[in-house]
Design an enzyme around this catalytic site. Sequence first.
Site, PDB file in Angstrom:
ATOM      1  N   MET A   1     115.797  59.439  28.759  1.00 29.48           N
ATOM      2  CA  MET A   1     116.377  58.593  27.720  1.00 29.48           C
ATOM      3  C   MET A   1     117.799  58.229  28.111  1.00 29.48           C
ATOM      4  O   MET A   1     118.617  59.119  28.363  1.00 29.48           O
ATOM      5  CB  MET A   1     116.337  59.323  26.382  1.00 29.48           C
ATOM      6  CG  MET A   1     114.917  59.447  25.827  1.00 29.48           C
ATOM      7  SD  MET A   1     114.891  60.320  24.251  1.00 29.48           S
ATOM      8  CE  MET A   1     115.244  61.992  24.781  1.00 29.48           C
ATOM      9  N   GLN A   7     112.702  55.938  36.938  1.00 29.09           N
ATOM     10  CA  GLN A   7     112.227  54.838  36.090  1.00 29.09           C
ATOM     11  C   GLN A   7     112.982  53.553  36.409  1.00 29.09           C
ATOM     12  O   GLN A   7     114.216  53.519  36.396  1.00 29.09           O
ATOM     13  CB  GLN A   7     112.389  55.162  34.607  1.00 29.09           C
ATOM     14  CG  GLN A   7     111.701  54.077  33.767  1.00 29.09           C
ATOM     15  CD  GLN A   7     111.781  54.341  32.277  1.00 29.09           C
ATOM     16  OE1 GLN A   7     112.822  54.221  31.675  1.00 29.09           O
ATOM     17  NE2 GLN A   7     110.646  54.687  31.688  1.00 29.09           N
ATOM     18  N   CYS A  65     111.683  49.108  26.644  1.00 28.16           N
ATOM     19  CA  CYS A  65     113.070  49.202  26.170  1.00 28.16           C
ATOM     20  C   CYS A  65     113.386  48.083  25.173  1.00 28.16           C
ATOM     21  O   CYS A  65     113.178  46.908  25.465  1.00 28.16           O
ATOM     22  CB  CYS A  65     114.026  49.134  27.358  1.00 28.16           C
ATOM     23  SG  CYS A  65     115.734  49.278  26.812  1.00 28.16           S
ATOM     24  N   LYS A 107     105.333  52.814  31.343  1.00 26.97           N
ATOM     25  CA  LYS A 107     105.525  53.172  29.934  1.00 26.97           C
ATOM     26  C   LYS A 107     105.653  51.877  29.155  1.00 26.97           C
ATOM     27  O   LYS A 107     106.397  50.978  29.549  1.00 26.97           O
ATOM     28  CB  LYS A 107     106.794  54.003  29.794  1.00 26.97           C
ATOM     29  CG  LYS A 107     107.204  54.254  28.362  1.00 26.97           C
ATOM     30  CD  LYS A 107     107.790  55.634  28.206  1.00 26.97           C
ATOM     31  CE  LYS A 107     108.311  55.865  26.810  1.00 26.97           C
ATOM     32  NZ  LYS A 107     109.707  55.488  26.683  1.00 26.97           N
ATOM     33  N   ASN A 159     103.264  59.018  23.078  1.00 25.86           N
ATOM     34  CA  ASN A 159     104.698  59.260  22.849  1.00 25.86           C
ATOM     35  C   ASN A 159     105.117  58.695  21.496  1.00 25.86           C
ATOM     36  O   ASN A 159     104.616  57.674  21.064  1.00 25.86           O
ATOM     37  CB  ASN A 159     105.501  58.595  23.994  1.00 25.86           C
ATOM     38  CG  ASN A 159     106.994  58.492  23.690  1.00 25.86           C
ATOM     39  OD1 ASN A 159     107.536  57.390  23.591  1.00 25.86           O
ATOM     40  ND2 ASN A 159     107.652  59.611  23.514  1.00 25.86           N
ATOM     41  N   ARG A 168     113.096  62.254  21.740  1.00 27.57           N
ATOM     42  CA  ARG A 168     114.211  62.838  20.984  1.00 27.57           C
ATOM     43  C   ARG A 168     113.943  64.277  20.555  1.00 27.57           C
ATOM     44  O   ARG A 168     114.876  65.066  20.405  1.00 27.57           O
ATOM     45  CB  ARG A 168     114.517  61.946  19.773  1.00 27.57           C
ATOM     46  CG  ARG A 168     115.051  60.572  20.165  1.00 27.57           C
ATOM     47  CD  ARG A 168     114.923  59.592  19.028  1.00 27.57           C
ATOM     48  NE  ARG A 168     113.526  59.418  18.631  1.00 27.57           N
ATOM     49  CZ  ARG A 168     113.123  58.866  17.503  1.00 27.57           C
ATOM     50  NH1 ARG A 168     114.021  58.407  16.657  1.00 27.57           N
ATOM     51  NH2 ARG A 168     111.823  58.746  17.230  1.00 27.57           N
TER      52      ARG A 168
HETATM   53  C1  LIG Z   1     119.032  56.858  23.131  1.00 31.34           C
HETATM   54  C2  LIG Z   1     117.652  56.579  23.670  1.00 31.34           C
HETATM   55  C3  LIG Z   1     117.536  56.164  24.982  1.00 31.34           C
HETATM   56  C4  LIG Z   1     116.265  55.897  25.515  1.00 31.34           C
HETATM   57  N1  LIG Z   1     116.149  55.539  26.824  1.00 31.34           N
HETATM   58  C5  LIG Z   1     114.928  55.383  27.379  1.00 31.34           C
HETATM   59  C6  LIG Z   1     114.766  55.117  28.772  1.00 31.34           C
HETATM   60  O1  LIG Z   1     115.735  55.020  29.531  1.00 31.34           O
HETATM   61  N2  LIG Z   1     113.507  54.968  29.237  1.00 31.34           N
HETATM   62  C7  LIG Z   1     112.410  55.088  28.432  1.00 31.34           C
HETATM   63  O2  LIG Z   1     111.291  54.962  28.905  1.00 31.34           O
HETATM   64  N3  LIG Z   1     112.525  55.338  27.123  1.00 31.34           N
HETATM   65  C8  LIG Z   1     113.755  55.488  26.584  1.00 31.34           C
HETATM   66  N4  LIG Z   1     113.870  55.773  25.251  1.00 31.34           N
HETATM   67  C9  LIG Z   1     112.659  55.876  24.426  1.00 31.34           C
HETATM   68  C10 LIG Z   1     112.099  57.299  24.436  1.00 31.34           C
HETATM   69  O3  LIG Z   1     111.731  57.657  25.740  1.00 31.34           O
HETATM   70  C11 LIG Z   1     110.875  57.401  23.549  1.00 31.34           C
HETATM   71  O4  LIG Z   1     109.897  56.515  24.010  1.00 31.34           O
HETATM   72  C12 LIG Z   1     111.162  57.088  22.095  1.00 31.34           C
HETATM   73  O5  LIG Z   1     112.366  57.671  21.668  1.00 31.34           O
HETATM   74  C13 LIG Z   1     110.022  57.561  21.197  1.00 31.34           C
HETATM   75  O6  LIG Z   1     109.766  58.909  21.396  1.00 31.34           O
HETATM   76  P1  LIG Z   1     110.380  60.028  20.402  1.00 31.34           P
HETATM   77  O7  LIG Z   1     110.023  59.593  19.004  1.00 31.34           O
HETATM   78  O8  LIG Z   1     109.734  61.293  20.852  1.00 31.34           O
HETATM   79  O9  LIG Z   1     111.867  59.999  20.609  1.00 31.34           O
HETATM   80  C14 LIG Z   1     115.118  56.031  24.698  1.00 31.34           C
HETATM   81  C15 LIG Z   1     115.262  56.457  23.366  1.00 31.34           C
HETATM   82  C16 LIG Z   1     116.509  56.738  22.859  1.00 31.34           C
HETATM   83  C17 LIG Z   1     116.628  57.197  21.429  1.00 31.34           C
END
Ligand SMILES: Cc1cc2nc3c(=O)[nH]c(=O)nc-3n(C[C@H](O)[C@H](O)[C@H](O)COP(=O)(O)O)c2cc1C
Length: 316
Positions: free
Chosen positions: A1, A65, A95, A136, A196, A221
């Site tokens: 993330m 990634q 994203c 993804k 996810n 998260r």
């Molecule tokens: C601050 C932040 C940064 C993120 N950056 C990425 C990233 O660089 N690559 C990615 O595939 N997902 C990114 N995500 C998405 C998360 O990987 C994930 O798909 C999303 O938060 C849903 O999953 P969760 O509910 O378990 O957090 C990001 C999410 C957050 C909150």
Amino acid sequence: MDGLTDCYAREILTSIGGYDLCVTEFLRVTDTLFPKRVFYRRFPELKTSNSTISKTKSGTPVFLQLLGSDPYVLADNATKAVQLGAKGIDLNFGCPAKTVNRRKGGASLLKYPERIHEIVTSVRQAVPLDTPVTAKMRLGYDDQLLALDNALAIEAGGVDWLTIHARTKKEAYHPPAHWDSLLPISERLSIPVIANGDIWSVADYYRCCQQSGCDSVMLGRGAMVTPDLALQIKSALLEKENIPLSWDAVCGLLNTLYALMLHNSELNNRYIAPRLKLWTKWLMPNYYQAETLFTKLKKINDPHQAIKLIQRSKAK
Ligand SMILES: Cc1cc2nc3c(=O)[nH]c(=O)nc-3n(C[C@H](O)[C@H](O)[C@H](O)COP(=O)(O)O)c2cc1C
């Protein structure tokens, strides 16, 4: 993330256990082939010896990634990353960030399954077959109408597995994640589909698997809020007892985070206190002590003062 799971967070989380794999924060590719230093900055796990390359210290593989929209520039950068030692390439089609989407990267590509297919095919053909290429995606941009088309386009492009964040771009991070929307996709695809979104507990994990038809999940998260969540899930699967991390142990992790960052002579010290504050804030839903600590840390910019507060919080 992006901004959260940098190499330090990856090292700490995987040292707790339960992870089979992790992925770097996205590296945004526009129109250039990056020099080596750009890969190393985003992916310091490439800077080690052959036996530990592209792995965290605890031995968990790390994939790079990439995010972008140009199939050929993405393929060139993927090839270079693999030459530098990357053990796998993950492509980001999820994203929601405005800057990324304005340049036709990330989730905006979900409106164009043919384009996604072109990107995946190009990267897959460029990268040696023994190096996994994965992707993804989200369920869609404004709605879920193209979810299956996108998933099939990604599969046809030759990925080894596909992770799906069970929300559209429009839904950003708003609950709930639509685990049940993954079922028709996981049933239709031949490759593994990884679920996810909104997995915050072991109970969520079981519910998500049941509703999505997926066997594996990707934590986002939830890993920041509950650093031992992956271990809790693995232990439940193995019917092994697992005692959740105490606040003292969590303070120990923050101390390790501090030490790892301080140890890196290339890292600007100004980076340290914000990182400690950020993770402390994420811990608040799970640890009441984090709230008191965060209130104190908020005003601090000096890393040594920050760690003293953390150590004091542990001693209480
Ligand atoms: C601050 C932040 C940064 C993120 N950056 C990425 C990233 O660089 N690559 C990615 O595939 N997902 C990114 N995500 C998405 C998360 O990987 C994930 O798909 C999303 O938060 C849903 O999953 P969760 O509910 O378990 O957090 C990001 C999410 C957050 C909150």
